[in-house]
Design an enzyme around this catalytic site. Sequence first.
Site: not given
Ligand code: MN
Length: 423
Positions: A133, A140, A208, A356
């Site tokens: 990730d 963000h 996402e 995000t």
């Molecule tokens: Mn994340």
Amino acid sequence: MNRKNDPSLRSWVEVPKGSDFPIQNLPFGVFKTPGLTPRLCTAIGDFVADLQVLSEHGFFDDLDIPTLVFAQPYLNDFIALGKAKTSAVRNRLSEILDDDLEDWDASELADYFLHKQSNVQMLLPVKVGDYTDFYSSREHATNVGSMFRSKENALMPNWLHLPVGYHGRASSIVVSGTPVYRPKGQQMPDGAEKPVFGPSRLLDFELEMAFVIGKGTTLGESVSAEEAEDYIFGLALFNDWSARDIQKWEYVPLGPFLGKSFASTISPWVVTMDALEPFRTEGPRQDPAPLPYLQAKGPKSFDIQLQVEILPEQGQGKAVCHSNFKYLYWSMAQQLAHHTVNGCNIRVGDLMASGTISGPTPDSYGSMLELSWRGTKPISMPDGSSRKFLLDGDTVILRGWCEKNGLRIGFGEASGKVLPAKG
Ligand code: MN
């Protein structure tokens, strides 16, 4: 231009106006029914098209593809054939479904290979080996940094120089429609002297997108930013559910752990890089210029509109967020180049999520943490209730689509309902 993306193409299968799945999309997924074992499919209008049946009828015979590849519970073996083959299958599907092409007309077989989407169960599209990730939205990272540090020190010193990321948990990635249990864990409430244990009270979504690795590398090998897209099969919607209270207490110094690993929801359709090509666009200008290994020529982002809806157990839903993939500061190509620059190998089916995706305006923030600004600005719902974070019974639905010159292709949905903590 790829002629299979031509906006003027029409299918003999009816495609409702505003559908995510016109003939110019043709994403890949996996479905089953009570009578059919899991198998690969594409989407057209409100239908799925069974690739195994099409293969059995010889539609892919000249493409030299093992029939068994279409009778798998995951896309991995298909993806591993390489883009020359998978693009050829997409092109053939376009011919099969095209209302003008007689050579590959399969309309007489429609009853055998088309199923209403509402009559099938879509499955997790890929067997995910490793999941990473990233944290690639400047908006963000700035919002979160401002909340937890200060506006002046919102971005950490490394942020503008590399795509920050962490290794996530693959076992808990679930397909859209799978309920999500509220996680339990340690939290340190504001002002408390020692931690407490219990269900998270600050459960959140993260808007996402994830990309699926389509080609592996060996140890020691690095993928350049220039070549990186050759290693990307396609994209899907991705909700990286997060427990902010657990996260806040646990994350120092090694980063996210149990506040993230309890569940992530992926959409069932993987939209190919081929289908996304017409929507290619520039990402944000990067200043300072990144190191050479992170540089690539030409536009490396995509104009994908994104939306998050919260649907309470009773009553009406509300779209709480409208964002766009193109806001991401770091491109997928840069993420992958960075991920492999140390020689870490990647494998077909690995998943890399964007982080995000927040935009510049408050209605484009991709998490409740930002939308409610840490709970200080509750969001009002149509039923008169309000949300700082997610409640049990809330269903979170991510949607994404591209629109240009009369052509619209979409990603379907990544949806998940929050259930009370188990036991
Ligand atoms: Mn994340």
